[in-house]
Design a protein around this motif. Sequence first.
Motif, mmCIF file in Angstrom:
data_model
loop_
_atom_site.group_PDB
_atom_site.id
_atom_site.type_symbol
_atom_site.label_atom_id
_atom_site.label_comp_id
_atom_site.label_asym_id
_atom_site.label_seq_id
_atom_site.Cartn_x
_atom_site.Cartn_y
_atom_site.Cartn_z
ATOM 1 N N THR A 172 0.878 -1.153 0.000
ATOM 2 C CA THR A 172 0.000 0.000 0.000
ATOM 3 C C THR A 172 0.926 1.216 0.000
ATOM 4 O O THR A 172 1.906 1.241 0.753
ATOM 5 C CB THR A 172 -0.868 0.022 1.281
ATOM 6 O OG1 THR A 172 -1.650 -1.169 1.312
ATOM 7 C CG2 THR A 172 -1.765 1.245 1.316
ATOM 8 N N VAL A 173 0.648 2.190 -0.850
ATOM 9 C CA VAL A 173 1.505 3.373 -0.922
ATOM 10 C C VAL A 173 1.655 3.990 0.471
ATOM 11 O O VAL A 173 0.673 4.176 1.187
ATOM 12 C CB VAL A 173 0.935 4.406 -1.914
ATOM 13 C CG1 VAL A 173 1.770 5.682 -1.914
ATOM 14 C CG2 VAL A 173 0.876 3.820 -3.314
ATOM 15 N N GLY A 174 2.881 4.268 0.859
ATOM 16 C CA GLY A 174 3.168 4.860 2.157
ATOM 17 C C GLY A 174 3.364 3.857 3.280
ATOM 18 O O GLY A 174 3.746 4.238 4.392
ATOM 19 N N ALA A 175 3.123 2.570 3.005
ATOM 20 C CA ALA A 175 3.279 1.553 4.049
ATOM 21 C C ALA A 175 4.709 1.504 4.560
ATOM 22 O O ALA A 175 5.655 1.590 3.790
ATOM 23 C CB ALA A 175 2.882 0.186 3.508
ATOM 24 N N GLN A 176 4.850 1.386 5.867
ATOM 25 C CA GLN A 176 6.162 1.210 6.482
ATOM 26 C C GLN A 176 6.413 -0.287 6.587
ATOM 27 O O GLN A 176 5.535 -1.045 7.013
ATOM 28 C CB GLN A 176 6.198 1.880 7.848
ATOM 29 C CG GLN A 176 6.067 3.377 7.739
ATOM 30 C CD GLN A 176 6.172 4.067 9.082
ATOM 31 O OE1 GLN A 176 6.207 3.428 10.118
ATOM 32 N NE2 GLN A 176 6.240 5.381 9.047
ATOM 33 N N TYR A 217 9.995 2.150 3.188
ATOM 34 C CA TYR A 217 8.583 2.453 2.963
ATOM 35 C C TYR A 217 8.242 2.328 1.489
ATOM 36 O O TYR A 217 9.103 2.434 0.609
ATOM 37 C CB TYR A 217 8.225 3.845 3.481
ATOM 38 C CG TYR A 217 8.971 4.970 2.799
ATOM 39 C CD1 TYR A 217 8.407 5.671 1.729
ATOM 40 C CD2 TYR A 217 10.258 5.337 3.205
ATOM 41 C CE1 TYR A 217 9.105 6.690 1.098
ATOM 42 C CE2 TYR A 217 10.953 6.355 2.589
ATOM 43 C CZ TYR A 217 10.366 7.023 1.529
ATOM 44 O OH TYR A 217 11.058 8.035 0.902
ATOM 45 N N ALA A 218 6.962 2.090 1.221
ATOM 46 C CA ALA A 218 6.476 1.914 -0.145
ATOM 47 C C ALA A 218 6.213 3.266 -0.787
ATOM 48 O O ALA A 218 5.390 4.039 -0.299
ATOM 49 C CB ALA A 218 5.210 1.072 -0.140
ATOM 50 N N THR A 219 6.930 3.562 -1.862
ATOM 51 C CA THR A 219 6.700 4.808 -2.596
ATOM 52 C C THR A 219 5.608 4.638 -3.642
ATOM 53 O O THR A 219 5.017 5.611 -4.075
ATOM 54 C CB THR A 219 7.984 5.308 -3.273
ATOM 55 O OG1 THR A 219 8.452 4.307 -4.178
ATOM 56 C CG2 THR A 219 9.055 5.624 -2.239
ATOM 57 N N THR A 220 5.385 3.393 -4.060
ATOM 58 C CA THR A 220 4.282 3.021 -4.949
ATOM 59 C C THR A 220 3.779 1.664 -4.476
ATOM 60 O O THR A 220 4.318 1.099 -3.515
ATOM 61 C CB THR A 220 4.732 2.903 -6.436
ATOM 62 O OG1 THR A 220 5.600 1.769 -6.565
ATOM 63 C CG2 THR A 220 5.441 4.166 -6.917
ATOM 64 N N LEU A 241 14.528 1.713 0.411
ATOM 65 C CA LEU A 241 15.294 1.260 1.567
ATOM 66 C C LEU A 241 15.747 2.443 2.410
ATOM 67 O O LEU A 241 16.283 3.414 1.900
ATOM 68 C CB LEU A 241 16.519 0.469 1.114
ATOM 69 C CG LEU A 241 16.237 -0.787 0.305
ATOM 70 C CD1 LEU A 241 17.533 -1.448 -0.102
ATOM 71 C CD2 LEU A 241 15.360 -1.736 1.079
ATOM 72 N N ASN A 242 15.509 2.332 3.695
ATOM 73 C CA ASN A 242 15.923 3.346 4.659
ATOM 74 C C ASN A 242 16.049 2.650 6.013
ATOM 75 O O ASN A 242 15.379 3.000 6.969
ATOM 76 C CB ASN A 242 14.879 4.467 4.699
ATOM 77 C CG ASN A 242 15.325 5.621 5.543
ATOM 78 O OD1 ASN A 242 16.511 5.829 5.760
ATOM 79 N ND2 ASN A 242 14.368 6.385 6.057
ATOM 80 N N PRO A 243 16.895 1.599 6.073
ATOM 81 C CA PRO A 243 16.898 0.744 7.262
ATOM 82 C C PRO A 243 17.378 1.422 8.540
ATOM 83 O O PRO A 243 18.312 2.221 8.510
ATOM 84 C CB PRO A 243 17.844 -0.393 6.879
ATOM 85 C CG PRO A 243 18.681 0.143 5.780
ATOM 86 C CD PRO A 243 17.865 1.188 5.084
ATOM 87 N N VAL A 244 16.700 1.091 9.621
ATOM 88 C CA VAL A 244 17.078 1.570 10.947
ATOM 89 C C VAL A 244 16.859 0.407 11.929
ATOM 90 O O VAL A 244 15.750 -0.092 12.069
ATOM 91 C CB VAL A 244 16.236 2.781 11.396
ATOM 92 C CG1 VAL A 244 16.607 3.181 12.814
ATOM 93 C CG2 VAL A 244 16.395 3.937 10.441
#
Length: 142
Positions: free
Chosen positions: A92-96, A123-126, A132-135
């Motif tokens: 889903t767009v925006g999903a973390q 997070y999902a951009t589409t 990827l933005n791992p933390v």
Amino acid sequence: MAAYSWTDANVVPAAGSTIYSALVAAGVTITPGMPCILNSDGEIIKAGAATADLSGAGTSPKSILISLTSATAGQPVSYVQSGDVAYGAIFTVGAQVYLGATAGELVPFGDLTTGNFITYVGYATTTSNLRLNPVKQGIALP
């Protein structure tokens, strides 16, 4: 909620992603799209929220990798370290997106349970693209 499910053939790096090929060997069987980490032996293994290696906090760009190829133990693995990865229409767009309790899974936050280390992958951009933005939070859910 459930773990995200994808078709291996749909997993491809987006333009501008940092791709590494045949630099390290797999420590276990890996398929495209699986989140991975480097173990203490320098091998790529599947990452999961129950993995003890994730107990220390950190934001190293190498902390979470996404495999692009299939490999068995000892074979080279291609992977994305930063950028975007296409999975097919599974988000889903925006999903973390987080590591799941089972190594190699990607899940929404709601699928994490007591004892799982909170590890944000991106997070999902589409509906098909994961940025990827791992933390690694370094803490387990109580």
